[in-house]
Motif scaffolding. Sequence first.
Motif: not given
Length: 278
Positions: A225-233
């Motif tokens: 999830a934090f590997g996608q930290r620039r994305k919305q949840m």
Amino acid sequence: MARELRQGAAEGGAPRRSRRPPVLKKYGQHFLSDPGILEGIVNALGPTSTDTVVEIGPGRGSLTEILLERSGRLIAVEIDRALTEDLQKKYRDRSNVQILQGDVLETDLHALAGQDFLLIGNVPYYITTPIVFKALDAPIPRRSVFLVQREVADRMVAKEDTESYGALSVNVAVVANTEQVMSVPASAFKPPPKVESSVIRLTPRAAPLVAADSLAGFRTFVQAAFGQRRKQMQRALRTVRGISAEEARAVLDRAGIDPAARPEVVSPEGFARLYGLL
């Protein structure tokens, strides 16, 4: 930076005349030499004469010497063979200490120490996270005290929606309460490292937010999830779990998480609820 801290140099009294093993660059050794800081680290652990203590990386034995006087039983695991042999010779007549040569990540601490013990160590910077996770696998030591790079300490104690908050913050917080006990300057070591350090104390939560048998999967999920930290949840969840936008929105709503929020504002409790629902 890959650094392994090793205690040393503050043994008191006259310098030893015998030749010490050389500092090994492959282990990034830096020997802690400030007596006051050594005492402070042991005070943070708070061992008593009834406690079993496991020490990671005793090095030249400066913390070991203090721990021996305050604990009932001491088990020290050192990766450097020459340092191990020195300590084994030094304490061969002490029945309450066991010095083992080996990699702590490959060592079954519970087989050595039982189910109730305290854990302490100046941990290698380049493998700090694996060592911390090992310490947080059930049954968790009653208290753990680590000397780590200050940047890592900041991440471990960080709260959501702060600069240092990330996967490590969440994965530690769901099973333990974390305190940043004291700062340690580079000048306290010989030779001094190029980074500052901090002492961290971990105490198990009375009620962990994630069950022990789910921790491995939870850690993988949070890291992704934090590997996608620039994305919305909502988008991050779709990427990580391979689910539709509607499914992602529905589970986030049930977890009480705004689908438009980014991972760095989701609390450890929120991640635990979300993982449980998934």
